[in-house]
Design a protein around this motif. Structure first.
Motif, PDB file in Angstrom:
ATOM      1  N   SER A   1      47.282 -10.902  -4.363  1.00 33.47           N
ATOM      2  CA  SER A   1      47.752 -11.771  -3.296  1.00 33.47           C
ATOM      3  C   SER A   1      48.403 -13.023  -3.857  1.00 33.47           C
ATOM      4  N   LEU A   2      49.558 -13.347  -3.297  1.00 32.57           N
ATOM      5  CA  LEU A   2      50.187 -14.636  -3.591  1.00 32.57           C
ATOM      6  C   LEU A   2      49.782 -15.657  -2.553  1.00 32.57           C
ATOM      7  N   LEU A   3      49.609 -15.185  -1.308  1.00 32.02           N
ATOM      8  CA  LEU A   3      49.346 -16.060  -0.176  1.00 32.02           C
ATOM      9  C   LEU A   3      48.346 -15.383   0.746  1.00 32.02           C
ATOM     10  N   SER A   4      47.354 -16.133   1.204  1.00 29.89           N
ATOM     11  CA  SER A   4      46.328 -15.571   2.076  1.00 29.89           C
ATOM     12  C   SER A   4      45.920 -16.579   3.137  1.00 29.89           C
ATOM     13  N   THR A   5      45.467 -16.063   4.286  1.00 22.43           N
ATOM     14  CA  THR A   5      44.882 -16.917   5.315  1.00 22.43           C
ATOM     15  C   THR A   5      43.514 -16.364   5.685  1.00 22.43           C
TER      16      THR A   5
ATOM     17  N   GLY B   1      42.328 -16.704  14.859  1.00 23.63           N
ATOM     18  CA  GLY B   1      41.549 -16.148  13.752  1.00 23.63           C
ATOM     19  C   GLY B   1      42.337 -15.152  12.935  1.00 23.63           C
ATOM     20  N   VAL B   2      43.432 -15.581  12.341  1.00 21.03           N
ATOM     21  CA  VAL B   2      44.315 -14.689  11.587  1.00 21.03           C
ATOM     22  C   VAL B   2      43.846 -14.576  10.141  1.00 21.03           C
ATOM     23  N   ASP B   3      43.527 -13.362   9.733  1.00 18.20           N
ATOM     24  CA  ASP B   3      43.210 -13.036   8.342  1.00 18.20           C
ATOM     25  C   ASP B   3      44.365 -12.218   7.778  1.00 18.20           C
ATOM     26  N   LEU B   4      44.948 -12.710   6.678  1.00 19.17           N
ATOM     27  CA  LEU B   4      46.186 -12.110   6.188  1.00 19.17           C
ATOM     28  C   LEU B   4      46.278 -12.256   4.679  1.00 19.17           C
ATOM     29  N   ASP B   5      46.755 -11.202   4.015  1.00 20.88           N
ATOM     30  CA  ASP B   5      47.068 -11.246   2.586  1.00 20.88           C
ATOM     31  C   ASP B   5      48.527 -10.869   2.397  1.00 20.88           C
ATOM     32  N   ILE B   6      49.280 -11.686   1.678  1.00 18.41           N
ATOM     33  CA  ILE B   6      50.672 -11.404   1.349  1.00 18.41           C
ATOM     34  C   ILE B   6      50.732 -11.028  -0.126  1.00 18.41           C
ATOM     35  N   GLU B   7      51.129  -9.788  -0.399  1.00 23.08           N
ATOM     36  CA  GLU B   7      51.154  -9.320  -1.780  1.00 23.08           C
ATOM     37  C   GLU B   7      52.359  -9.869  -2.528  1.00 23.08           C
ATOM     38  N   SER B   8      52.124 -10.217  -3.776  1.00 16.49           N
ATOM     39  CA  SER B   8      53.174 -10.761  -4.623  1.00 16.49           C
ATOM     40  C   SER B   8      54.264  -9.727  -4.868  1.00 16.49           C
TER      41      SER B   8
ATOM     42  N   GLU C   1      41.776 -21.370   6.856  1.00 17.40           N
ATOM     43  CA  GLU C   1      42.178 -21.673   5.488  1.00 17.40           C
ATOM     44  C   GLU C   1      43.498 -20.987   5.142  1.00 17.40           C
ATOM     45  N   ILE C   2      44.295 -21.657   4.294  1.00 11.91           N
ATOM     46  CA  ILE C   2      45.525 -21.067   3.749  1.00 11.91           C
ATOM     47  C   ILE C   2      45.455 -21.225   2.233  1.00 11.91           C
ATOM     48  N   TRP C   3      45.602 -20.112   1.529  1.00  9.22           N
ATOM     49  CA  TRP C   3      45.472 -20.099   0.077  1.00  9.22           C
ATOM     50  C   TRP C   3      46.772 -19.624  -0.567  1.00  9.22           C
ATOM     51  N   PHE C   4      47.199 -20.349  -1.585  1.00  9.57           N
ATOM     52  CA  PHE C   4      48.358 -19.952  -2.377  1.00  9.57           C
ATOM     53  C   PHE C   4      47.939 -19.925  -3.834  1.00  9.57           C
TER      54      PHE C   4
END
Length: 262
Positions: A33-37, A56-63, A94-97
């Motif tokens: 993951s590059l970006l996640s919520t 309540g959005v849970d999301l993973d954006i793959e690099s 939360e938002i993670w990069f």
């Protein structure tokens, strides 16, 4: 093996940065993951009424992947994209990069993050009418480095801008102003502008929404080429199912929550 797309880890405390090792990676962030919520929520207020948009959005954006976000009008697609790009702040969640929790950063740090790592493309091109195509592409560099530093490195930045305009097929339009360009050419100028800072993440909000089918197809082809050649991670909001069909992954927003279509 280290992921070449990952930005250097930076511990953030207020507006100060250091090279101190970061805490352990949050469990919501996978190695790819590059970006996640995590449990992302956002509401808007109309008078005394609160209108929930994201619930309540849970999301993973793959690099290195092309992710399409689809959904009905008002489903929160653009809201989610703006949160991912730190243009807005969530009510909670939360938002993670790259293993860094960016929703807690200061406004200044978020600005630095966008300038360094994120390119943004909108449905409306937001080109400055008094500037040429080349000058419009250079604007983020001017903002990022300030006037004195920009002029010191101006030749290098101009070469880079011309390379990007050639990449999107506009090498013959360097000195044209926006009113001399077609809609498709203006959007490709916006793509080149979004890439001038070499971002690892490209966020696109309905980039073909104002274009005819042929111009829209050209813009999408350009983005696909960028993903393949430069390994840019692309997240695109779209109503166009034909665009969604060629994405690596399709995410639907339904009633403020994520449904993975593939």
């Amino acid at each position: 093996m280290n992921n070449p797309l990952r930005a250097p880890s930076i511990r953030v405390t207020g507006d100060r940065t250091s090279d101190t090792p970061t805490p352990p990676v949050h469990l919501s962030v996978t190695r790819e993951s590059l970006l996640s919520t995590v449990n992302l929520c956002k509401s808007y207020h109309q008078g005394k009424c609160s209108v929930p948009v994201l619930k309540g959005v849970d999301l993973d954006i793959e690099s290195g992947k092309f992710t399409a976000i689809v959904g009905k009008s008002g489903s929160g697609k653009s809201t989610l994209l703006h949160l991912l790009g730190t243009l807005d702040s969530p009510d909670s969640g939360e938002i993670w990069f790259n293993a860094e929790r960016l929703d807690q950063w200061s406004l200044r740090r978020k600005d630095q993050f966008r300038n360094a790592h994120v390119g943004m493309i909108f449905q409306f091109y937001h080109l400055l009418p008094e500037l040429t195509t080349l000058e419009n592409v250079l604007v983020p560099r001017m903002i990022q480095h300030g006037l004195i530093s920009y002029w010191r490195h101006r030749s290098k930045y101009m070469r880079r801008a011309m390379e990007l305009l050639a990449l999107v097929g506009l090498e013959h339009r360097l000195h044209h102003k926006p009113n001399q360009l077609s809609g498709g050419e203006m959007q490709r100028t916006a793509i080149a502008r979004a890439l001038i800072s070499d971002p690892v993440l490209l966020l696109a909000d309905e980039p073909t929404g104002n274009l005819d089918s042929d111009s829209g197809r050209d813009v999408v082809d350009t983005l696909i080429k960028l993903k393949q050649q430069r390994q840019v991670t692309i997240v695109m909001v779209t109503h166009d199912e034909n665009i969604a069909a060629i994405a690596d992954r399709v995410i639907a927003l339904v009633d403020g929550q994520v449904q993975i279509r593939r």
